[in-house]
Write a protein that holds these residues in place. Structure first.
Motif, mmCIF file in Angstrom:
data_model
loop_
_atom_site.group_PDB
_atom_site.id
_atom_site.type_symbol
_atom_site.label_atom_id
_atom_site.label_comp_id
_atom_site.label_asym_id
_atom_site.label_seq_id
_atom_site.Cartn_x
_atom_site.Cartn_y
_atom_site.Cartn_z
ATOM 1 N N THR A 475 -25.181 50.885 9.985
ATOM 2 C CA THR A 475 -25.218 52.002 10.297
ATOM 3 C C THR A 475 -23.737 52.649 10.352
ATOM 4 O OG1 THR A 475 -24.954 51.692 12.919
ATOM 5 C CG2 THR A 475 -27.178 51.389 11.783
ATOM 6 N N GLU A 476 -23.655 53.989 10.530
ATOM 7 C CA GLU A 476 -22.440 54.810 10.483
ATOM 8 C C GLU A 476 -21.529 54.440 11.709
ATOM 9 O OE1 GLU A 476 -22.748 58.780 11.293
ATOM 10 O OE2 GLU A 476 -24.224 58.668 13.022
ATOM 11 N N ASN A 477 -22.275 53.626 12.832
ATOM 12 C CA ASN A 477 -21.013 53.038 13.865
ATOM 13 C C ASN A 477 -20.726 51.709 13.362
ATOM 14 O OD1 ASN A 477 -21.719 55.312 15.411
ATOM 15 N ND2 ASN A 477 -23.514 54.810 16.107
ATOM 16 N N GLY A 478 -21.161 51.098 12.276
ATOM 17 C CA GLY A 478 -20.844 49.837 11.917
ATOM 18 C C GLY A 478 -21.779 48.794 12.612
ATOM 19 N N ASP A 479 -22.883 49.005 13.089
ATOM 20 C CA ASP A 479 -24.053 48.069 13.385
ATOM 21 C C ASP A 479 -24.758 47.571 12.247
ATOM 22 O OD1 ASP A 479 -23.306 48.483 16.225
ATOM 23 O OD2 ASP A 479 -24.554 49.955 16.269
ATOM 24 N N PRO A 480 -24.941 46.086 12.037
ATOM 25 C CA PRO A 480 -25.637 45.734 10.927
ATOM 26 C C PRO A 480 -27.163 46.341 10.919
ATOM 27 C CG PRO A 480 -25.368 43.944 12.517
ATOM 28 C CD PRO A 480 -24.500 45.217 12.966
ATOM 29 N N VAL A 481 -27.644 46.391 9.802
ATOM 30 C CA VAL A 481 -28.844 46.542 9.554
ATOM 31 C C VAL A 481 -29.716 45.491 9.260
ATOM 32 C CG1 VAL A 481 -30.845 47.980 8.479
ATOM 33 C CG2 VAL A 481 -28.576 48.971 8.944
ATOM 34 N N THR A 482 -30.452 45.042 10.200
ATOM 35 C CA THR A 482 -31.372 43.468 10.038
ATOM 36 C C THR A 482 -32.769 43.840 9.742
ATOM 37 O OG1 THR A 482 -31.768 43.576 12.459
ATOM 38 C CG2 THR A 482 -29.633 42.599 11.666
ATOM 39 N N ARG A 483 -33.194 44.876 9.416
ATOM 40 C CA ARG A 483 -34.538 45.072 9.173
ATOM 41 C C ARG A 483 -34.724 45.181 7.660
ATOM 42 N NH1 ARG A 483 -39.506 47.511 12.007
ATOM 43 N NH2 ARG A 483 -40.793 48.301 10.279
ATOM 44 N N GLY A 484 -35.829 44.572 7.166
ATOM 45 C CA GLY A 484 -36.244 45.260 5.947
ATOM 46 C C GLY A 484 -35.509 44.450 4.743
ATOM 47 N N THR A 497 -35.456 42.715 -5.083
ATOM 48 C CA THR A 497 -35.317 42.956 -3.845
ATOM 49 C C THR A 497 -34.541 41.952 -3.106
ATOM 50 O OG1 THR A 497 -37.452 42.171 -2.986
ATOM 51 C CG2 THR A 497 -37.381 44.405 -3.724
ATOM 52 N N ALA A 498 -33.730 42.159 -2.005
ATOM 53 C CA ALA A 498 -33.098 41.181 -1.246
ATOM 54 C C ALA A 498 -33.205 41.566 -0.076
ATOM 55 C CB ALA A 498 -31.731 41.207 -1.772
ATOM 56 N N ARG A 499 -33.722 40.436 0.994
ATOM 57 C CA ARG A 499 -33.844 40.646 2.114
ATOM 58 C C ARG A 499 -32.417 40.779 3.026
ATOM 59 N NH1 ARG A 499 -38.250 36.212 4.114
ATOM 60 N NH2 ARG A 499 -37.064 35.172 2.232
ATOM 61 N N LEU A 500 -32.655 41.434 4.089
ATOM 62 C CA LEU A 500 -31.167 41.453 5.157
ATOM 63 C C LEU A 500 -31.352 40.484 6.011
ATOM 64 C CD1 LEU A 500 -31.367 45.425 5.371
ATOM 65 C CD2 LEU A 500 -29.973 44.049 3.892
ATOM 66 N N GLY A 501 -30.092 39.937 6.286
ATOM 67 C CA GLY A 501 -29.849 38.810 7.085
ATOM 68 C C GLY A 501 -29.497 39.405 8.700
ATOM 69 N N ASP A 502 -29.387 38.447 9.314
ATOM 70 C CA ASP A 502 -29.134 38.895 10.817
ATOM 71 C C ASP A 502 -27.677 39.651 11.065
ATOM 72 O OD1 ASP A 502 -27.599 36.637 10.555
ATOM 73 O OD2 ASP A 502 -28.855 35.636 12.234
ATOM 74 N N ASP A 503 -26.713 39.676 10.035
ATOM 75 C CA ASP A 503 -25.685 40.309 10.026
ATOM 76 C C ASP A 503 -25.641 41.418 9.110
ATOM 77 O OD1 ASP A 503 -25.762 38.819 7.796
ATOM 78 O OD2 ASP A 503 -23.948 37.838 7.989
ATOM 79 N N VAL A 665 -37.344 39.766 9.457
ATOM 80 C CA VAL A 665 -37.545 39.506 10.876
ATOM 81 C C VAL A 665 -36.182 38.807 11.070
ATOM 82 C CG1 VAL A 665 -38.599 38.431 12.838
ATOM 83 C CG2 VAL A 665 -39.958 39.517 10.930
ATOM 84 N N SER A 666 -35.500 39.226 11.843
ATOM 85 C CA SER A 666 -34.238 38.680 12.409
ATOM 86 C C SER A 666 -34.151 38.227 13.789
ATOM 87 C CB SER A 666 -32.850 39.706 12.073
ATOM 88 O OG SER A 666 -31.805 38.990 12.490
ATOM 89 N N VAL A 667 -34.653 37.091 14.190
ATOM 90 C CA VAL A 667 -34.852 36.588 15.508
ATOM 91 C C VAL A 667 -33.577 36.149 15.974
ATOM 92 C CG1 VAL A 667 -36.001 34.859 17.014
ATOM 93 C CG2 VAL A 667 -37.243 36.248 15.163
#
Length: 737
Positions: A475-484, A497-503, A665-667
């Motif tokens: 995100t613009e605040n530097g938070d990782p996008v972990t969904r999708g 396509t490539a899934r996003l990790g929890d980071d 899903v990033s648990v």
């Protein structure tokens, strides 16, 4: 793009160097050949034998192609008193192989149990190290549908033995601290530790009972013998019980509590008088003290008089309605000399309707922003304390919080990205419709702002025909996008396509040869040898904005770097025999040749069909078994045995494991059950998210409340779990097609 040595160049350099060294040392080769040392024997190399590849697990050879197994040659086998690997090898009997593997698994369990009995907890854990997992994996391969095989029983026994070892080690640590406090004359600290000992001892007893039941299950479904292991566990548990009892007797004064109610019914708006007496086991009053009583779900502070008598009022809040046996427990302070005691009173609990107020701030927020929800719960003007209030936003649960003595509540949490942009409803209601206090949800509105997203991507083409695309979505605040997931396009066409990790990271190998030129006329392959790769992110089920990034990759850089690296390596090599030069030249020609249709690098990584292991953040389960499937089977067995609480807890673990393996899903590894639920809500389809939330709610009420799960409720929960696991199977099957 700078031409840097790629992994392909490194591989080429390594092979070239190996050929050079072999060719340059004929004397060493001759010496080795004439030493009389026999060549290594490879399974399946003997004339007339099956040449299917095999792997050896603790002395047992497992056939990889057919799924059958035979124990290895005796020179490679571990000695065992349960099964002779040579005999199994000669008759090739799969049943005998199962028996051999079961014996080895049982030996590990027995060894671990003996180590625990001896107080060697690290060694006990070592008995269930990676080798146990490998043995279990091999056992799964040969088990099939055989009636005399039960991989689930062995897996459950291994898990429970680890739990038991941890519980026993924790007890031992507390016990040593207790003894040290006693030796130092610190009686207050000794009493605190003695209470911990009781809790630790109860855990040892509980996990030990579970473990011996698992041993019984193994013995009833396989030919394994765990009699000695069971004896070791029972001996270790008895030792813990004896030491706990000795510590309690040496440290505390036992008490007795007697309680009664003024009438046999109660409601929050019609509280009941509760009275009683607290005394020592010898009859001496616990006099003139302010003590804590736990009555049902409420903690009450009461004062005793000179006879130890007390009087108070009980207003039921979170307890279930109907005829109840309500516990009245005396709970001394941790450093008190007194030991607690319990009694029960019979009550018919009636429901009371309450009112919830709510305020949400700020009124406008974006994903990741903190949102505070506050309010009160009252019934006919009386504040309701200890009421569990569930807070949701846009249908996603933010958490559950209990009201204070004045009936107020406050919950602050980050706004999930799964709440879509626009107007959203925040709700707060008393959790649990069958409780003594009931309240429908109050509502407040918030505006969810969309959140800009950035993509930082890069790509390398190590051989010109494939490219590794990697990067980070934030995100613009530097938070990782972990969904999708992100979409990767070449020449205007989506190729992967490539899934996003929890980071927030992603990584994917793509095939440039097939992609370039098949798009819609974008600025794909240019005359300078570069190609444009676009990475885009969009998830309409969130408040995150669309984002994209385009990068160019030089398709010729990989070969140039490879050639340069090899030339540099060969520049200082002395003149070699002709055979070595020819062999080296052939090897390098093959490596440098740009045969993009049969590229060895793409084959090594696996191309589009096999790149899951090359993605960052993937949670793909090992092996072919479905995540959570074994745990679900265990939950059903416990349900059938009437162990409803254990069934709910095991079923929740099954659902959590299945959800964690889901797409996008990033648990969090150490997250609470509501944090896991929030992660699932951000990634799962609505129906699956609702199903998992129902499972989570039931788990919370059983694991953390006083709810006794009914068989019908557990059956419904198991159906929800089955649906989640089956959905995961379907998703993975579609991914494999």
């Amino acid at each position: 793009m700078n031409a840097v040595p790629s992994p392909r160049a490194v591989a080429a350099l390594s092979i070239a160097t190996l050929l050079i060294l072999v060719a340059a040392t004929p004397a060493a080769s001759a010496a080795a050949g004439g030493s009389g040392a026999s060549a290594p024997v490879v399974a399946g190399d003997s004339p007339g034998t099956d040449t299917s590849p095999t792997r050896i697990v603790d002395g047992v050879s497992i056939g990889q192609q057919t799924g059958t197994a035979t124990p290895a040659n005796a020179t490679n086998a571990t000695n065992t008193s349960h099964e002779n690997p040579d005999e199994v090898d000669r008759d090739g009997d799969a049943a005998a192989v199962r028996s051999a593997l079961a014996s080895r698994l049982a030996e590990r369990l027995s060894e671990g149990s003996v180590r625990i009995e001896q107080g060697e907890y690290e060694a006990a854990r070592g008995a269930l190290d990676d080798d146990y997992a490998e043995l279990l994996s091999a056992y799964v391969e040969v088990a099939g549908d055989a009636a005399d095989a039960s991989p689930e029983a062995f897996e459950r026994a291994g898990e429970r033995q680890r739990e038991y070892a941890e519980a026993a080690a924790e007890f031992e640590e507390t016990y040593e601290a207790y003894r040290e406090a006693r030796r130092a004359g610190n009686e207050s600290r000794a009493r605190e530790l003695a209470r911990e000992l009781r809790e630790d001892g109860e855990r040892v007893n509980r996990t030990g009972t579970n473990l011996t039941r698992s041993f019984d299950a193994v013995e009833s479904t396989t030919a394994a013998n765990l009699t000695d292991a069971t004896s070791s566990v029972r001996n270790a548990t008895a030792s813990v019980e004896n030491r706990t009892e000795s510590a309690v007797e040496a440290t505390f004064v036992r008490t007795v509590v007697e309680a009664s109610v003024a009438r046999e019914s109660a409601a929050f708006d019609d509280p009941v008088g509760l009275s009683g007496r607290i005394a020592t086991a010898d009859g001496d009053p616990v006099a003139n003290r302010t003590v804590t009583l736990v009555v049902g779900e409420r903690r009450l502070r009461v004062a005793t008089d000179e006879t130890g008598a007390f009087e108070t009022t009980y207003r039921p809040v979170g307890i279930r309605t109907g005829d109840r046996s309500v516990r009245v427990a005396y709970r001394p302070a941790d450093d008190s000399v007194f030991l607690g005691a319990n009694d029960t009173v019979a009550l018919a609990v009636r429901p009371t309707n309450a009112t919830v107020t709510i305020t949400a701030s700020p009124e406008r927020a974006a994903a990741g922003d903190r949102i505070a929800v506050t309010g009160t719960v009252t019934a006919n003007g009386t504040p309701v304390a200890d009421a569990p209030v569930r807070v949701t936003v846009g249908g996603t649960t933010l958490g559950v919080v209990r009201t204070a003595e004045n009936g107020s509540y406050r919950l602050a949490a980050s706004l999930p990205a799964s709440v879509t942009a626009g107007e959203a409803t925040v709700t707060a209601g008393v959790d649990g419709g069958d409780r003594a206090v009931r309240a429908g949800p109050a509502e407040a509105d918030v505006t969810v702002a969309s959140t800009p997203v950035t993509i930082d991507a890069n790509a390398t083409a190590p051989n010109g025909s494939t490219a590794v695309v990697a990067g980070t979505v934030e995100t613009e605040n530097g938070d990782p996008v972990t969904r999708g997931a992100v979409e990767i396009s070449v020449d205007g066409s989506v190729v992967a396509t490539a899934r996003l990790g929890d980071d927030g990271t992603f990584r994917r190998l793509i095939d440039l040869e097939d992609a370039v030129g098949e798009g819609d006329g974008g600025d794909g392959d240019r005359s300078d040898g570069s190609v444009a790769i676009a990475v885009s992110y969009a998830d309409p089920a969130t408040s995150l904005e669309r984002a994209s990034a385009t990068i160019r990759v030089d398709r010729d850089a990989g070969d140039e770097a490879t050639t340069a690296a090899i030339r540099s390596a060969l520049s200082s090599v002395p003149v070699l025999p002709l055979g070595a030069v020819v062999a080296t030249g052939i090897g390098l020609a093959v490596l440098i040749r740009r045969d993009r249709g049969t590229d060895p690098v793409a084959g090594a990584v696996g191309g589009d069909e096999a790149t899951d292991g090359d993605r960052v953040g993937d949670d793909a389960a090992a092996g072919d078994r479905s995540p959570g499937r074994d745990l679900l089977a265990a939950a059903r067995r416990r349900h059938e045995a009437g162990e409803e609480r254990a069934a709910v807890e095991t079923a929740y673990r099954a659902a959590r494991r299945a959800v964690a393996a889901g797409e996008g899903v990033s648990v969090p590894a150490t997250g609470t059950h509501w944090e896991v639920n929030a992660a699932a809500g951000r990634a799962l389809p609505a129906a699956a998210a609702d199903r998992f939330e129902r499972i989570t709610e039931r788990y919370e009420r059983v694991a953390y409340g006083d709810e006794q799960a009914s068989p019908s409720a557990v059956a419904d929960l198991l159906e929800d779990c089955e649906a989640l696991v089956n959905a995961g199977d379907a998703d993975r099957a579609s991914d494999d097609e």
